[in-house]
Write a protein that holds these residues in place. Structure first.
Motif, mmCIF file in Angstrom:
data_model
loop_
_atom_site.group_PDB
_atom_site.id
_atom_site.type_symbol
_atom_site.label_atom_id
_atom_site.label_comp_id
_atom_site.label_asym_id
_atom_site.label_seq_id
_atom_site.Cartn_x
_atom_site.Cartn_y
_atom_site.Cartn_z
ATOM 1 N N LYS A 2 0.851 -1.191 0.000
ATOM 2 C CA LYS A 2 0.000 0.000 0.000
ATOM 3 C C LYS A 2 0.886 1.240 0.000
ATOM 4 N N PRO A 3 0.324 2.404 -0.365
ATOM 5 C CA PRO A 3 1.132 3.629 -0.379
ATOM 6 C C PRO A 3 1.737 3.917 0.989
ATOM 7 N N LEU A 4 2.893 4.546 0.977
ATOM 8 C CA LEU A 4 3.575 4.917 2.210
ATOM 9 C C LEU A 4 2.861 6.087 2.873
ATOM 10 N N THR A 5 2.957 6.145 4.189
ATOM 11 C CA THR A 5 2.402 7.272 4.938
ATOM 12 C C THR A 5 3.498 7.831 5.840
ATOM 13 N N SER A 52 5.457 7.509 -11.080
ATOM 14 C CA SER A 52 5.956 6.319 -10.390
ATOM 15 C C SER A 52 4.848 5.709 -9.541
ATOM 16 N N LEU A 53 5.135 4.516 -9.076
ATOM 17 C CA LEU A 53 4.258 3.824 -8.134
ATOM 18 C C LEU A 53 5.162 3.292 -7.035
ATOM 19 N N VAL A 54 5.056 3.874 -5.848
ATOM 20 C CA VAL A 54 5.907 3.496 -4.718
ATOM 21 C C VAL A 54 5.000 2.978 -3.611
ATOM 22 N N LEU A 55 5.213 1.725 -3.242
ATOM 23 C CA LEU A 55 4.358 1.091 -2.241
ATOM 24 C C LEU A 55 5.189 0.522 -1.106
ATOM 25 N N GLY A 56 4.611 0.571 0.077
ATOM 26 C CA GLY A 56 5.221 -0.099 1.213
ATOM 27 C C GLY A 56 4.882 -1.575 1.151
ATOM 28 N N VAL A 57 5.836 -2.408 1.524
ATOM 29 C CA VAL A 57 5.618 -3.847 1.627
ATOM 30 C C VAL A 57 5.428 -4.125 3.114
ATOM 31 N N TYR A 58 4.275 -4.667 3.453
ATOM 32 C CA TYR A 58 3.924 -4.906 4.850
ATOM 33 C C TYR A 58 3.779 -6.397 5.100
ATOM 34 N N LEU A 59 4.201 -6.828 6.287
ATOM 35 C CA LEU A 59 4.013 -8.224 6.682
ATOM 36 C C LEU A 59 2.548 -8.391 7.044
ATOM 37 N N SER A 60 1.853 -9.223 6.292
ATOM 38 C CA SER A 60 0.399 -9.337 6.470
ATOM 39 C C SER A 60 0.034 -9.853 7.857
ATOM 40 N N GLU A 64 3.463 -4.951 9.952
ATOM 41 C CA GLU A 64 4.719 -4.208 10.094
ATOM 42 C C GLU A 64 5.341 -3.937 8.724
ATOM 43 N N LEU A 65 5.923 -2.739 8.575
ATOM 44 C CA LEU A 65 6.595 -2.372 7.341
ATOM 45 C C LEU A 65 7.852 -3.222 7.167
ATOM 46 N N ALA A 66 7.952 -3.880 6.014
ATOM 47 C CA ALA A 66 9.128 -4.694 5.701
ATOM 48 C C ALA A 66 10.045 -3.978 4.722
ATOM 49 N N GLY A 67 9.513 -3.001 3.978
ATOM 50 C CA GLY A 67 10.321 -2.287 2.997
ATOM 51 C C GLY A 67 9.445 -1.590 1.981
ATOM 52 N N LYS A 68 10.018 -1.386 0.800
ATOM 53 C CA LYS A 68 9.285 -0.696 -0.260
ATOM 54 C C LYS A 68 9.587 -1.361 -1.589
#
Length: 179
Positions: A2-5, A52-60, A64-68
């Motif tokens: 999902k998008p970063l905040t 661009s499309l920059v999304l956060g990668v979250y542990l489902s 928790e944010l794992a990266g982007k």
């Protein structure tokens, strides 16, 4: 994904201030929460401009944010973009890039109409090369002395995946039936 905040700024700073995470990047490690906030704001503005499309990668499991992961340098006329990733060191070699990357690539091909996705990686970054190859990328060139960061000059290996290339899943299925 999902998008970063800006709420994730502390987590992002923890990840991207780590010299090991940033070892092969073309920028220095982040130094403060303002770097993390600026990245989120710049990324979201770039998405609004459809650059661009920059999304956060979250542990489902825990959120928790794992990266982007990101598609950037989008050239709408040429139907191409570049893909990039950055993960917390604790998340390396766990398949997150394969999962997030394939989803982002398919979005690029199917929703954005991309014909080509490119990637650039330091030739010494073997983990990145393996991840790109698992995602169906082919190394197609080497740019000598491409980047200079903190006085270190590095090369860049160039990778590409075309929309007409077989997906990694298709290649694995074909290999399984031929053995």
């Amino acid at each position: 994904m999902k998008p970063l905040t800006t709420d994730d700024s502390e987590s992002r700073l923890k990840i991207f201030s780590d010299p090991e995470v940033m070892r092969y990047w073309n920028t220095a490690p982040w130094v403060g929460t303002q770097d993390a906030r600026d990245f989120a704001n710049d990324s979201n503005n770039s998405m609004l401009r459809k650059e661009s499309l920059v999304l956060g990668v979250y542990l489902s499991s825990i959120g928790e944010l794992a990266g982007k992961c990101m598609l950037f340098d989008h050239d709408e006329e040429s139907k191409r973009a570049e893909i990039g990733f950055g993960l917390d060191r604790r998340c390396w070699a766990k398949g997150y890039i394969s999962e997030a990357g394939e989803g982002l690539i398919q979005y690029g091909f199917n929703s954005l109409g991309l014909r080509r996705v490119e990637a650039e990686s330091d030739p010494d970054n073997q983990a990145s090369a393996r991840s790109l190859e698992k995602l169906g990328f082919y190394q197609k060139g080497l740019l000598r002395q491409r980047w200079e960061i903190n006085g270190n000059v590095t090369d860049s290996a160039l990778y590409r995946r075309l929309a007409i290339d077989p997906s990694p899943q298709h290649k694995r299925a074909m290999h399984a039936t031929s053995t």
